[in-house]
Design an enzyme around this catalytic site. Structure first.
Site, PDB file in Angstrom:
ATOM      1  N   CYS A 114       0.816  -1.223   0.000  1.00 25.73           N
ATOM      2  CA  CYS A 114       0.000   0.000   0.000  1.00 25.73           C
ATOM      3  C   CYS A 114       0.843   1.262   0.000  1.00 25.73           C
ATOM      4  CB  CYS A 114      -0.955  -0.001   1.187  1.00 25.73           C
ATOM      5  SG  CYS A 114      -2.105  -1.375   1.103  1.00 25.73           S
ATOM      6  N   HIS A 254      -3.658   7.115   2.447  1.00 28.34           N
ATOM      7  CA  HIS A 254      -4.005   5.800   1.909  1.00 28.34           C
ATOM      8  C   HIS A 254      -5.402   5.431   2.402  1.00 28.34           C
ATOM      9  CE1 HIS A 254      -3.928   1.713   0.708  1.00 28.34           C
ATOM     10  NE2 HIS A 254      -3.798   1.227   1.919  1.00 28.34           N
ATOM     11  N   ASN A 284     -10.063  -0.126  -0.864  1.00 28.95           N
ATOM     12  CA  ASN A 284      -8.602  -0.071  -0.797  1.00 28.95           C
ATOM     13  C   ASN A 284      -8.019  -0.655  -2.088  1.00 28.95           C
ATOM     14  OD1 ASN A 284      -5.900  -0.373  -0.245  1.00 28.95           O
ATOM     15  ND2 ASN A 284      -6.182  -1.448   1.695  1.00 28.95           N
TER      16      ASN A 284
HETATM   17  O1  UT7 Z   1      -4.012  -1.364   3.309  1.00 25.84           O
HETATM   18  C1  UT7 Z   1      -3.199  -2.344   3.859  1.00 25.84           C
HETATM   19  C2  UT7 Z   1      -3.217  -2.303   5.311  1.00 25.84           C
HETATM   20  N1  UT7 Z   1      -4.458  -2.837   5.799  1.00 25.84           N
HETATM   21  C3  UT7 Z   1      -5.181  -2.159   6.679  1.00 25.84           C
HETATM   22  O2  UT7 Z   1      -4.866  -1.054   7.038  1.00 25.84           O
HETATM   23  C4  UT7 Z   1      -6.379  -2.861   7.260  1.00 25.84           C
HETATM   24  C5  UT7 Z   1      -6.424  -2.669   8.762  1.00 25.84           C
HETATM   25  N2  UT7 Z   1      -7.479  -3.439   9.386  1.00 25.84           N
HETATM   26  C6  UT7 Z   1      -8.784  -3.081   9.295  1.00 25.84           C
HETATM   27  O3  UT7 Z   1      -9.124  -2.132   8.626  1.00 25.84           O
HETATM   28  C7  UT7 Z   1      -9.778  -3.876  10.090  1.00 25.84           C
HETATM   29  O4  UT7 Z   1      -9.085  -4.727  10.957  1.00 25.84           O
HETATM   30  C8  UT7 Z   1     -10.772  -4.712   9.230  1.00 25.84           C
HETATM   31  C9  UT7 Z   1     -11.731  -3.779   8.508  1.00 25.84           C
HETATM   32  C10 UT7 Z   1     -10.029  -5.554   8.196  1.00 25.84           C
HETATM   33  C11 UT7 Z   1     -11.587  -5.620  10.143  1.00 25.84           C
HETATM   34  O5  UT7 Z   1     -12.250  -4.838  11.126  1.00 25.84           O
HETATM   35  P1  UT7 Z   1     -12.119  -5.167  12.675  1.00 25.84           P
HETATM   36  O6  UT7 Z   1     -12.927  -4.180  13.384  1.00 25.84           O
HETATM   37  O7  UT7 Z   1     -10.661  -5.251  13.018  1.00 25.84           O
HETATM   38  O8  UT7 Z   1     -12.791  -6.582  12.759  1.00 25.84           O
HETATM   39  P2  UT7 Z   1     -12.243  -7.940  13.357  1.00 25.84           P
HETATM   40  O9  UT7 Z   1     -11.443  -8.660  12.336  1.00 25.84           O
HETATM   41  O10 UT7 Z   1     -11.634  -7.695  14.701  1.00 25.84           O
HETATM   42  O11 UT7 Z   1     -13.605  -8.686  13.613  1.00 25.84           O
HETATM   43  C12 UT7 Z   1     -14.574  -8.207  14.554  1.00 25.84           C
HETATM   44  C13 UT7 Z   1     -15.836  -9.039  14.409  1.00 25.84           C
HETATM   45  C14 UT7 Z   1     -15.571 -10.543  14.429  1.00 25.84           C
HETATM   46  O12 UT7 Z   1     -16.694 -11.180  15.056  1.00 25.84           O
HETATM   47  P3  UT7 Z   1     -16.626 -11.650  16.582  1.00 25.84           P
HETATM   48  O13 UT7 Z   1     -15.468 -12.603  16.653  1.00 25.84           O
HETATM   49  O14 UT7 Z   1     -16.405 -10.395  17.365  1.00 25.84           O
HETATM   50  O15 UT7 Z   1     -17.965 -12.265  16.788  1.00 25.84           O
HETATM   51  C15 UT7 Z   1     -15.531 -10.910  12.989  1.00 25.84           C
HETATM   52  O16 UT7 Z   1     -15.865 -12.250  12.759  1.00 25.84           O
HETATM   53  O17 UT7 Z   1     -16.446  -8.776  13.145  1.00 25.84           O
HETATM   54  C16 UT7 Z   1     -16.597  -9.993  12.421  1.00 25.84           C
HETATM   55  N3  UT7 Z   1     -16.394  -9.712  11.012  1.00 25.84           N
HETATM   56  C17 UT7 Z   1     -17.402  -9.400  10.176  1.00 25.84           C
HETATM   57  N4  UT7 Z   1     -18.726  -9.302  10.357  1.00 25.84           N
HETATM   58  C18 UT7 Z   1     -19.470  -8.945   9.309  1.00 25.84           C
HETATM   59  C19 UT7 Z   1     -15.221  -9.651  10.322  1.00 25.84           C
HETATM   60  N5  UT7 Z   1     -15.462  -9.310   9.046  1.00 25.84           N
HETATM   61  C20 UT7 Z   1     -16.798  -9.144   8.931  1.00 25.84           C
HETATM   62  C21 UT7 Z   1     -17.637  -8.791   7.858  1.00 25.84           C
HETATM   63  N6  UT7 Z   1     -18.961  -8.701   8.095  1.00 25.84           N
HETATM   64  N7  UT7 Z   1     -17.167  -8.517   6.625  1.00 25.84           N
END
Ligand code: UT7
Length: 329
Positions: A114, A254, A284
């Site tokens: 990125c 970004h 992204n």
């Molecule tokens: O550009 C390259 C660098 N990358 C980044 O900067 C990305 C950085 N990371 C992020 O932006 C975030 O971590 C994400 C958007 C990828 C994910 O968001 P998050 O708030 O960190 O979610 P998480 O992975 O911690 O998941 C939280 C909850 C989980 O459920 P439980 O275990 O709390 O019940 C996941 O299973 O959200 C659930 N979940 C979803 N639910 C609905 C994860 N993805 C989804 C989804 N829809 N698409």
């Protein structure tokens, strides 16, 4: 002797026609528009159905050269930031040069995920600053849909396809790229990686079955590193160049997550009106996000505007560039 700086003298973006909305994703994975919107800020992204990263890069370059009225044979050097090259080799920059007739240029790719556009822009600027190079094309483009697992709901929702290109030319008025701070830390590879397809895990039936050719991301871990480092490096480049928040006209961040963008802008003391945000319509696009922002905002940019570009991505790689915009459109 007058100091030569590298000024961006034109920009052009490209996104494929097909749009994939959050509602489209609801039909293929267990997610909701509400979750994606509140966690990331993304509403839709563009998907390239036919073709490769070079086709998007070539479309942007062709339109850029046409609108600038420049013969492709005048271009000296082409640098493309991408993690989704058409092939491991030859480089996508080689292919874009061929497709657009930039036959006098030498060309190579930069792999910095990125931060690819930041790294490529810094590299291109150095060649202009030597005085030897007069016209350098810098591209950031990615076909993320080619390496995304549409069964991995935490990862697939954030990525999209697209990119853009800028033209760099020498400037002696003190406009253009003024400074950059770039970093990398390869120990971050465990959190964000495409595990197979390279020399460590060449393609086999097993790597395909284990879905190792897709992006693997530990979202929360990457988020924590991104939010801290993107904000820190953006504040650092302001401090290094004695820029107050009033001095900065635009932040070009970004576009990975709206929460990361907000944290960076807050740290820099910038109000929302000074922050380029188009994540809602493109998601992204990895190396594509920064040139796509410059393209969308080109008409609002004024000669002399102080602009900070900043990014964080796989590697880890991160950094910021301070530039002074060189033209009114
Ligand atoms: O550009 C390259 C660098 N990358 C980044 O900067 C990305 C950085 N990371 C992020 O932006 C975030 O971590 C994400 C958007 C990828 C994910 O968001 P998050 O708030 O960190 O979610 P998480 O992975 O911690 O998941 C939280 C909850 C989980 O459920 P439980 O275990 O709390 O019940 C996941 O299973 O959200 C659930 N979940 C979803 N639910 C609905 C994860 N993805 C989804 C989804 N829809 N698409």
């Amino acid at each position: 002797m007058t100091k030569i700086t590298a000024a961006i003298t034109g920009v052009q973006g490209y996104v494929p026609e097909k749009v994939m909305t959050n509602f489209d994703l609801e039909k293929i994975i267990d997610t909701t528009d509400e979750w994606i919107t509140t966690r990331t800020g993304i509403k839709e992204r563009h998907i390239l159905e036919n073709g490769a990263t070079s086709d998007m890069g070539a479309a942007a370059v062709q339109q850029l050269l046409e609108k600038k009225g420049i013969d492709p044979m005048e271009i000296d050097l082409v640098i493309c930031g991408t993690v989704t090259p058409d092939h491991p080799f030859p480089s996508t920059a080689n292919i874009i040069s061929d497709k657009t007739g930039m036959k006098n240029a030498w060309s190579f790719d930069v792999n910095a995920a990125c931060s690819g556009f930041l790294y490529a822009l810094t590299t291109g600027s150095q060649f202009i600053e030597t005085g030897k190079y007069k016209k350098v094309i810098v591209i950031g483009a990615d076909k993320m849909s080619s390496i995304i697992d549409y069964e991995d709901r935490a990862t697939c929702v954030i990525f999209g396809d697209g990119g853009g290109a800028v033209l760099l030319e020498p400037n002696i008025e003190g406009l253009g790229v003024i400074d950059s701070i770039l970093h990398s830390d390869g120990s971050g590879r465990k959190y964000l990686v495409q595990p197979a397809g390279g020399s460590l895990n060449p393609p086999t039936h097993e790597t395909v079955e284990k879905r190792m050719h897709y992006v693997h991301q530990e979202g929360q871990a990457v988020f924590k590193f991104a939010v801290t480092n993107m904000a820190d490096v953006s504040a650092a480049i302001m401090e290094k160049n004695n820029l107050s928040s009033d001095d900065v006209n635009w932040l070009v961040p970004h576009q990975a997550n709206l929460r990361i963008i907000d944290a960076t802008a807050n740290r820099m003391g910038l109000s929302k009106e000074k922050v380029m945000i188009n994540i809602q319509k493109y998601g992204n696009t990895t190396a594509g996000t920064l040139p796509l922002c410059l393209w969308d905002w080109e008409k609002q940019l004024k000669k002399g505007d102080n602009i900070i570009l900043s990014a964080f991505g796989g590697g880890f790689t991160w950094g910021a560039i301070y530039l002074k915009w060189a033209y009114n459109s």
